[in-house]
Design a protein around this motif. Structure first.
Motif, short mmCIF file in Angstrom:
data_model
loop_
_atom_site.label_atom_id
_atom_site.label_comp_id
_atom_site.label_asym_id
_atom_site.label_seq_id
_atom_site.Cartn_x
_atom_site.Cartn_y
_atom_site.Cartn_z
N VAL A 134 9.16 1.13 -3.93
CA VAL A 134 10.08 1.32 -5.05
C VAL A 134 9.27 1.80 -6.25
O VAL A 134 8.03 1.74 -6.25
N ARG A 135 9.98 2.27 -7.28
CA ARG A 135 9.29 2.65 -8.52
C ARG A 135 8.85 1.39 -9.27
O ARG A 135 9.57 0.39 -9.28
N THR A 136 7.70 1.46 -9.87
CA THR A 136 7.14 0.29 -10.57
C THR A 136 8.07 -0.26 -11.65
O THR A 136 8.24 -1.48 -11.75
N GLU A 203 16.63 4.86 -4.58
CA GLU A 203 16.08 3.68 -5.25
C GLU A 203 14.89 3.10 -4.51
O GLU A 203 14.12 2.33 -5.09
N ALA A 204 14.73 3.44 -3.23
CA ALA A 204 13.61 2.94 -2.44
C ALA A 204 13.35 3.91 -1.29
O ALA A 204 14.21 4.72 -0.94
N ALA A 205 12.15 3.82 -0.71
CA ALA A 205 11.78 4.68 0.41
C ALA A 205 11.06 3.84 1.46
O ALA A 205 10.20 3.03 1.13
N VAL A 206 11.45 4.03 2.73
CA VAL A 206 10.80 3.36 3.85
C VAL A 206 9.85 4.37 4.50
O VAL A 206 10.31 5.38 5.04
N GLN A 211 1.00 5.53 4.12
CA GLN A 211 1.49 6.83 3.65
C GLN A 211 1.36 6.94 2.14
O GLN A 211 0.91 7.96 1.61
N LEU A 212 1.71 5.89 1.42
CA LEU A 212 1.59 5.90 -0.04
C LEU A 212 0.13 6.04 -0.45
O LEU A 212 -0.21 6.86 -1.32
N GLU A 213 -0.76 5.28 0.20
CA GLU A 213 -2.17 5.33 -0.16
C GLU A 213 -2.77 6.71 0.15
O GLU A 213 -3.62 7.21 -0.60
N SER A 214 -2.32 7.33 1.24
CA SER A 214 -2.85 8.66 1.60
C SER A 214 -2.45 9.70 0.56
O SER A 214 -3.28 10.51 0.13
N MET A 215 -1.19 9.68 0.12
CA MET A 215 -0.74 10.66 -0.86
C MET A 215 -1.38 10.42 -2.21
O MET A 215 -1.65 11.36 -2.96
N VAL A 216 -1.64 9.13 -2.51
CA VAL A 216 -2.35 8.82 -3.76
C VAL A 216 -3.77 9.34 -3.68
O VAL A 216 -4.30 9.95 -4.63
N ARG A 227 5.19 0.71 -6.24
CA ARG A 227 4.72 -0.57 -5.70
C ARG A 227 5.47 -0.85 -4.40
O ARG A 227 6.56 -0.32 -4.17
N VAL A 228 4.86 -1.71 -3.56
CA VAL A 228 5.41 -2.04 -2.25
C VAL A 228 6.03 -3.44 -2.31
O VAL A 228 5.41 -4.37 -2.81
N ILE A 229 7.24 -3.58 -1.77
CA ILE A 229 7.95 -4.86 -1.76
C ILE A 229 7.58 -5.66 -0.51
O ILE A 229 7.50 -5.12 0.59
N GLY A 230 7.37 -6.95 -0.69
CA GLY A 230 7.13 -7.86 0.43
C GLY A 230 5.84 -7.59 1.16
O GLY A 230 5.80 -7.69 2.40
N SER A 231 4.79 -7.25 0.45
CA SER A 231 3.54 -6.92 1.12
C SER A 231 3.00 -8.11 1.90
O SER A 231 2.87 -9.21 1.37
N MET A 232 2.70 -7.90 3.19
CA MET A 232 2.20 -8.96 4.05
C MET A 232 1.04 -8.47 4.90
O MET A 232 0.85 -8.92 6.04
N ALA A 233 0.27 -7.54 4.36
CA ALA A 233 -0.88 -6.99 5.10
C ALA A 233 -1.92 -8.09 5.32
O ALA A 233 -2.16 -8.92 4.45
#
Length: 611
Positions: A134-136, A203-206, A211-216, A227-233
């Motif tokens: 989602v957007r920060t 409003e959100a992207a799955v 993928q987010l880290e690669s594009m960053v 930011r990522v919701i429910g991060s459980m890495a």
């Protein structure tokens, strides 16, 4: 010259069609031509053809260095294109994510050779999953906050993204259908989903993990905007994940490839050094033995999309083929039950029709019985009509006698005329009583009109004035509230007041000499907001039976009574949707030995709503 050109064209066409490549080799002063076999490798291009080429071409170069007799050709595909290529056997090997690998492996003949080792998870193969981005600045901080919002995803068949998040939502007890109620499938490349989020189209992207880290890292996105919701890495994993991790990409062969070539390719993949350019470009630490797809099989089974899952009707047909005797038994049972059901329906329908007809006949007979009862009552009234006409007839007699006396005394016509006016009024009243009884016989509704209750009570008291004086009964009247006219049957109301006053007067004169006080009747009218309350109180002997018994037709406690007075009162009150009650007045009397309670009169209460 033309023949030479034709030969050249034929050779050119042949080389374009055949999957071979010619090259010259110098050996012992001689030159020879060798033919290289073309090996087609299909790869899932999640981020487009160019990204797929840059990621996987070094791997093909490594394979060619290990197997120089082969020419490995890369073919980037979408999900649907890769599935079609495997189905039609147009590729020799495939490289894809574990979700599609299991989906294709359960439908077509594929053999898994190796699994990619991830650099993100410390050298394990678990690196596939979903990230809900989602957007920060947004106010979404949990899965429930995002549920039902506009969400971007690649495809329903996208394993690292849509499917893994859907399974995770189901696993934590959330409703995936409600969560993805407003999903938008943007297709490949995956980058599009995050660009849609950036442009506030969703409003959100799955997206797949990392993928987010690669594009960053490629400078395509600002890390502070998302930011990522429910991060459980897990600890040590370098990307944010909203779901559990699943095995990495797999390398598989189709039936086009021999087992000898498959073994050679597998050994070449397993021999890839971790620091080789091919491993770095593939964002891996090389390849290892294929991992078990059991966890992915369970995921697809839970989502009811496993390719080996049959619809219930297919499973039923298979069972019937192996158990025909039971199948015929159940078919026969269903036929019998349906027949029995239709029989019950038929009987129920017939019984319902009979019941309706019986109910209709009962209503008709009830109406006839009620009419017969009314006619019977009116028949009795015919013999006792004097009960109702007695007062107007008595008044006519008194007024006539008074008029004759005045004539004999020589009074003028002007003095005598009012007496004859009163006689005329009583004649009209007697006629109205007769008409009211006739309406009751013919079942016509009683006519109501706007009347003044106080005026009707006063007229009734004038009729009883002579009789009450002769019996020594005094009348008191009290009024509460603002008097107003109301919709009434005037004749019925006067009959009500007349019967109640007569009963009260009879009760007063029935007391013994010892018990008798001054006979007194009080008439109270209370005009409330919604109803008129009329109370007639006497200090007579009170009631010696309950109200229901006294209200029965032809029941009377008087020697010459007909038992119709209270019946008429009840009929009037019911016709006006009111309430009629009779209540004894209890009084305490003190003796030398004890305190006793005795009856000291009765209160008749009539409540009539304003209608």
């Amino acid at each position: 010259m033309s023949l030479i050109k034709m030969c050249r064209l034929s050779l050119f066409a042949l080389f374009c069609i055949l999957p071979v490549r010619l090259f010259a080799v110098e050996q012992s002063g001689e030159s020879r031509v060798e033919v290289m076999q073309v090996i087609d490798i299909g790869v899932l291009a999640t981020r487009g053809s160019a990204k797929a080429q840059s990621r996987w071409l070094p791997t093909l170069t490594w394979l060619e260095s290990q197997l120089p007799q082969f020419n490995f050709v890369l073919h980037p595909f979408t999900l649907e294109e890769l599935a079609s290529a495997v189905k039609n056997q147009t590729v020799d090997f495939i490289i894809t994510n574990p979700g599609q690998a299991v989906m294709l492996g359960r439908q077509f003949s594929l053999s898994w050779l190796a699994t990619l080792i991830s650099t993100k998870s410390g050298g394990t193969t678990d690196t596939i999953g979903s990230a809900l981005v989602v957007r920060t600045p947004s106010h979404y901080y949990s899965f429930e906050d995002v549920a039902g919002q506009r969400i971007a995803a690649v495809s329903e068949q996208a394993f690292g993204g849509y499917q893994t998040l859907k399974f995770h939502l189901k696993d934590i007890g959330s409703d995936p259908e409600r969560f993805f109620a407003n999903v938008i499938f943007s297709g490949f490349p995956v980058d599009v989903s995050l660009y849609q989020l950036k442009e506030r189209y969703v409003e959100a992207a799955v997206v797949p993990i990392c993928q987010l880290e690669s594009m960053v890292g490629e400078g395509l996105l600002n890390p502070h905007e998302f930011r990522v919701i429910g991060s459980m890495a897990p600890l040590g994993f370098s990307c944010q994940a909203s779901t559990a991790l699943y095995p990495n990409w797999s390398f598989a062969k189709t039936d086009n490839v021999s087992s000898v070539l498959a073994k050679q390719v597998t050994l070449a993949l397993l021999a890839l050094p971790v620091d080789h350019q091919a491993a770095i470009a593939a964002r891996s630490l090389g390849w290892t033995a294929p991992t078990s797809p059991l966890i992915i099989d369970k995921l697809y089974s839970e989502l009811a999309i496993h390719p080996l899952q049959r619809p219930w009707w297919q499973s039923g047909l298979i069972w019937l083929k192996g158990n025909q005797q039971w199948g015929w038994f159940f078919v026969l049972l269903i036929v019998i039950l349906n027949g029995y059901h239709f029989l019950l329906e038929y009987r129920f329908s017939r019984s319902q029709k009979q019941l309706i007809e019986t109910e209709k006949n009962l209503k008709e007979k009830r109406a006839m019985l009620e009419h017969a009862q009314r006619v019977s009552v009116i028949g009795e009234l015919g013999s006792s009509l004097a009960h109702e006409l007695n007062q107007p007839l008595a008044a006519i007699r008194n007024y006539s006698q008074g008029g004759l006396l005045r004539i004999n005394k020589g009074h003028t016509a002007e003095e005598i005329a009012p007496i004859f006016d009163k006689v005329q009024q009583q004649v009209i009243r007697a006629d109205e009583i007769v008409q009211r009884i006739r309406s009751l016989i013919n079942k016509r509704p009683i006519e109501k009109r706007e009347c003044d209750p106080e005026l009707l009570i006063s007229d009734t008291l004038q009729l009883l004035e002579y009789e009450l004086e002769s019996r020594g009964v005094s009348i008191q009247r009290e009024q509460a509230g603002q008097a107003s006219s109301m919709l009434l049957d005037p004749v019925g109301f006067q009959q009500l007041v007349l019967n109640l006053l007569n009963n009260a007067a009879d009760a007063c004169v029935m007391t013994t000499e010892f018990e008798r006080n001054a006979a007194e009747i009080k008439i109270e009218t209370d005009y409330g907001h919604y109803e008129l309350i009329l109370k007639i109180t006497d200090n007579g002997v009170g009631l010696n039976k309950n109200q229901d018994t006294l209200a029965s037709a032809f029941y009377t406690t008087k020697q010459d009574g007909l038992g119709l007075g209270l019946v008429i009162c009840h009929d009037f009150v019911e016709a006006h949707e009111g309430l009629f009650t009779l209540t004894n007045i209890l009084a305490n009397t003190q003796t030398s030995t004890q305190t006793s309670t005795q009856i000291s009169g009765c209160i008749a209460t009539v409540t009539l709503p304003y209608k």
